[in-house]
Design a protein around this motif. Sequence first.
Motif, PDB file in Angstrom:
ATOM      1  N   ASP A  84      17.524  64.858  41.291  1.00 21.69           N
ATOM      2  CA  ASP A  84      16.828  63.623  40.894  1.00 21.69           C
ATOM      3  C   ASP A  84      17.077  62.502  41.892  1.00 21.69           C
ATOM      4  O   ASP A  84      16.146  61.936  42.441  1.00 21.69           O
ATOM      5  N   TYR A 139      12.173  71.769  37.896  1.00 20.83           N
ATOM      6  CA  TYR A 139      11.369  70.909  37.024  1.00 20.83           C
ATOM      7  C   TYR A 139      10.674  69.879  37.905  1.00 20.83           C
ATOM      8  O   TYR A 139      10.991  69.758  39.090  1.00 20.83           O
ATOM      9  N   ASP A 140       9.727  69.150  37.322  1.00 19.85           N
ATOM     10  CA  ASP A 140       9.007  68.110  38.066  1.00 19.85           C
ATOM     11  C   ASP A 140       8.415  68.641  39.378  1.00 19.85           C
ATOM     12  O   ASP A 140       8.539  68.017  40.423  1.00 19.85           O
ATOM     13  N   ASP A 150       4.676  70.406  40.855  1.00 17.00           N
ATOM     14  CA  ASP A 150       3.274  70.514  40.444  1.00 17.00           C
ATOM     15  C   ASP A 150       2.990  71.835  39.743  1.00 17.00           C
ATOM     16  O   ASP A 150       2.320  71.877  38.720  1.00 17.00           O
ATOM     17  N   HIS A 187       6.478  69.225  34.190  1.00 14.77           N
ATOM     18  CA  HIS A 187       7.662  68.373  34.022  1.00 14.77           C
ATOM     19  C   HIS A 187       8.847  69.174  33.495  1.00 14.77           C
ATOM     20  O   HIS A 187       9.972  69.046  33.971  1.00 14.77           O
ATOM     21  N   GLU A 188       8.598  69.996  32.465  1.00 13.07           N
ATOM     22  CA  GLU A 188       9.682  70.736  31.831  1.00 13.07           C
ATOM     23  C   GLU A 188       9.841  72.113  32.479  1.00 13.07           C
ATOM     24  O   GLU A 188       8.849  72.768  32.795  1.00 13.07           O
TER      25      GLU A 188
END
Lengths: 152, 405
Positions: A66, B263-264, B266, B270-271
């Motif tokens: 992240d 995750y995140d 394309d 998202h999940e």
Amino acid sequence: MTEPSIKLEDWAQGISMRAGPVSLGLYQPSPETMEYWHGIERRELMLRQCPACQRCFHPKRIVCSDCGSSELTWVRASGRGSVYSFSEIHRPPSATFATGVPYINGLVRLEEGVHLFTRFIPEPGPVRINAPARLDFRVLESHWLLPVFLVG
Amino acid sequence: MTGKLGYSAAIVSIGRCVTKRDDAAILTALQLGAIASSRAIQNAGIKRRQIGAFFTGRCPTSYRTLQYNQTLLNELKIAPVFNTEVTAHGAGALGTIELAVLAVNSGLVDYALCVTNEASGVWLKDKVGQNAAGESNPQFEAPYGPTTPSLYAQVACRYLHEYGATSEMMAKVAVENRHWALTHPHAAMRNRGAITIEDVLNSRMIASPLHLLDCAVNYPGGISTAFIITRAELAHNHSNPTWIAGFGQQTTHEWISERMGAYDLDVIGHEPNLTNTGCATAARQAYEMSGLKPDDIDIVQTSAPFSFVHLMMLEELGFCKKGEGGPFVMDGHIDFDGGLPFNTMGGYLSFGQMAQGLYNLHETIDQIWGQAEGRQVPDAHVGLVHGHGGILASHSVMIVSRERA
């Protein structure tokens, strides 16, 4: 059955995994995951966590996907989760595992948001998607002490 | 940009070498690769000094050596200016051809040689253990005793749960694959007769929900396939060039449990999940590059080692909507009699699977040039080939055409 004690100096040499005369590769406890294995010896399941954004990761992660931080710390998992997917294995990969068939391997979704590959034990069962799962430690057919999840 | 690459290069020659377990003199992967490559160069009518690029699949599991590409290059006495080994699991086989298209279009080289070779079906004795070790994370999965079917079964478990597919729908694929295998001279199950949905459901459980007949057969031998690729202006000098209309490739993870850490993205959303694959991205790029759509495809080969994977790939390749692969096959859309010609070699389930290979592409080219003896699909001019590997981790899609657009 003996419970192997993992030492840091083992990693470079690895622990040979063989199928008859064929070398298959190495189990590789490595410096970046040693705390995971030490945690198992203490009967604790350790995950990685980003101190900046608090997100938890698989014990093998090196950087935060992240925020990009490379300062991940270790955090002890609560041990609570649920069944994400599973398969009951009837044909084992080797004679070593033949003693355990049929057994159930699958992915557990921990409440910290991390998914791990594990052994599901139906105590009391049954094993099904979304069933609650709680952490335990067992010596499996591989003679390794490993985190497992009791389901039901 | 993709429009420029579509139909910009062609396959102008193929070489093949096959070895079977019961042959008098079985060949090694290196022998297969050297012989197939030599045949491809000779069939093209070019000199070895004209090979400017040389791309090989990953090192064969039955011939472990560092820098396998160099080992094979040394046998052929060629001197490419651009050479490498392409991994990406089973998707890397088509990946060699994709790199070749880019190389010949650069203008730096005229001809590229691409070759994959494997002979694990004759040289590796413990395939169950070997495959399980190769497909599972040695530290976080292998100690739990997974097998390759049980790793793919994690995806099957979710696919059945999320989309309501059934064991009967999975079995239907195995039934249709077998029909085709009975017509192919090199298919592993050529002499084993037709099977029914009940046969599949009654075969012994390997790793739930996968029965024995839901699983690929290990190919009882080895195959090498070699291709010569050149750009359009030079392809016109060769007879019967097969145009590379479009291609795409995507890799999303390594190890099935680590896939859930993605995750995140394309392709995934998202999940984290197990059921959205890179095949969708690869197919979209291939269609866009070629200007073609699923309705334009005459023949399809998928790299699917378990029955349910075919259902997922039919969806990802655009032949039906997401989640409708099961009803699609139950309605007869891939039937040997009258359906979309699908896995005309018999697929991995009945032709047999042999690691990273380009035999699916060879079959497609045989079909579109009317050279598929005994199993010829009428009027097949455009074919789609899917390559995949590593528990649905890496996917390639290539569309080839007899005519240039």
